[in-house]
Design an enzyme around this catalytic site. Structure first.
Site, PDB file in Angstrom:
ATOM      1  N   LEU A  12      36.140  41.463  37.476  1.00 16.32           N
ATOM      2  CA  LEU A  12      35.432  40.590  38.400  1.00 16.32           C
ATOM      3  C   LEU A  12      35.042  41.328  39.671  1.00 16.32           C
ATOM      4  CD1 LEU A  12      34.393  37.788  39.213  1.00 16.32           C
ATOM      5  CD2 LEU A  12      36.704  37.289  40.084  1.00 16.32           C
ATOM      6  N   ASP A  58      45.482  51.049  48.855  1.00 18.35           N
ATOM      7  CA  ASP A  58      46.394  50.448  47.893  1.00 18.35           C
ATOM      8  C   ASP A  58      46.948  49.186  48.540  1.00 18.35           C
ATOM      9  OD1 ASP A  58      48.476  49.673  46.241  1.00 18.35           O
ATOM     10  OD2 ASP A  58      49.352  51.679  46.055  1.00 18.35           O
ATOM     11  N   ASN A  85      40.413  40.360  45.757  1.00 17.91           N
ATOM     12  CA  ASN A  85      40.275  40.200  44.315  1.00 17.91           C
ATOM     13  C   ASN A  85      41.358  40.922  43.520  1.00 17.91           C
ATOM     14  OD1 ASN A  85      38.708  39.955  41.626  1.00 17.91           O
ATOM     15  ND2 ASN A  85      38.788  42.179  41.977  1.00 17.91           N
ATOM     16  N   TYR A 154      52.676  35.392  37.452  1.00 18.73           N
ATOM     17  CA  TYR A 154      51.273  35.258  37.848  1.00 18.73           C
ATOM     18  C   TYR A 154      51.016  33.886  38.477  1.00 18.73           C
ATOM     19  CZ  TYR A 154      46.171  35.195  37.491  1.00 18.73           C
ATOM     20  OH  TYR A 154      44.826  35.107  37.783  1.00 18.73           O
ATOM     21  N   LYS A 158      50.011  33.038  42.443  1.00 16.40           N
ATOM     22  CA  LYS A 158      48.769  32.361  42.818  1.00 16.40           C
ATOM     23  C   LYS A 158      49.045  31.059  43.563  1.00 16.40           C
ATOM     24  CE  LYS A 158      45.897  35.398  41.179  1.00 16.40           C
ATOM     25  NZ  LYS A 158      45.056  36.211  42.088  1.00 16.40           N
ATOM     26  N   THR A 189      37.883  40.040  30.834  1.00 14.88           N
ATOM     27  CA  THR A 189      38.200  41.252  31.577  1.00 14.88           C
ATOM     28  C   THR A 189      39.453  41.852  30.962  1.00 14.88           C
ATOM     29  OG1 THR A 189      39.594  40.055  33.171  1.00 14.88           O
ATOM     30  CG2 THR A 189      37.244  40.263  33.709  1.00 14.88           C
TER      31      THR A 189
END
Length: 233
Positions: A12, A58, A85, A154, A158, A189
């Site tokens: 993305l 980084d 992102n 994950y 988020k 992706t």
């Protein structure tokens, strides 16, 4: 506009960089190293040297982020859009009993602390008075209404990013800086896999529309900003 995108070397991030370049914007493509020889990003940098500028940083290394921000400041750069992102997804197939806490910590370092570090050090470079935007690439998996048993590191990273986004909005709205958390969709992706229904190049235009102020969160289904408008948290 001047747009900085983390994780801009693939997926993305690369799609966003291409879309922004196609619209005439200047793009700072942030990544940990140099673009691989022969990669799409290296080709873009060679063909559009005045508008695509690779910046090495980084997001897990605060000294690296601070140094990159200092370099841009010394160059007199001002940013209109910061797109956080860069992200990772580890342990996708792990059950709760198999959860690797080290992978969990690594995920939080990239997906949550990374955007925090970026906001901390690049905020002084953002223009105010309604012309600047911070966009945090999040996920519907970080909402209460879409919670499911899996992708623990994950999803929780988020969810925490969504809360940080809400804090940023409260902090920066009066300074004329717009703040959004967006769910870009399930994309084909390296992270999303080939079974995903959407292509990053197809969904990137809607995000750049948002960055340009062409749309608001009420105009598109991909937004999680003000989560209560699309899903409860």
């Amino acid at each position: 506009m001047n747009i900085l995108i983390t994780g801009a070397n693939r997926g993305l991030g690369l799609a966003l960089a291409k879309e922004a370049l196609n619209r005439g914007h200047v793009v700072w493509a942030a990544m940990r190293g140099e673009p691989a020889s022969g990669s799409e990003l290296s080709g873009l940098a060679a063909s559009r040297p005045q508008r695509l500028r690779v910046i090495r940083l980084d997001v897990t290394d605060e000294a690296s982020v601070a140094a990159a921000a200092s370099r841009l400041k010394e160059q007199g750069a001002a940013l209109d859009v910061l797109i956080n992102n860069a992200a990772i997804l580890l342990g996708r197939s792990s059950t709760l009993q198999e959860l690797d806490i080290a992978e969990f910590e690594r995920t939080m370092d990239v997906n949550l602390y990374g955007p925090i570090r970026m906001a901390k050090h690049f905020l002084p470079l953002l223009r105010g008075s309604g012309s600047a935007t911070i966009m945090n690439i999040s996920s519907e998996s970080g909402s209460f209404s879409r919670a499911y048993g899996g992708d623990y590191s994950y999803a929780l990273s988020k969810a925490a990013l969504n809360f940080f986004n809400a804090q940023l909005r409260q902090l920066l709205t009066d300074q004329g800086i717009r703040v959004f958390a967006v769910h870009p969709g399930w994309l084909r992706t390296d992270m999303g896999g080939q079974a995903a229904p959407a292509d990053a190049d197809d969904n990137a235009p809607a995000l750049i529309d948002l960055a340009e102020g062409r749309t608001s969160f009420n105009d598109t289904e991909i937004l999680i900003d003000h989560l209560g408008h699309s899903m409860s948290v």
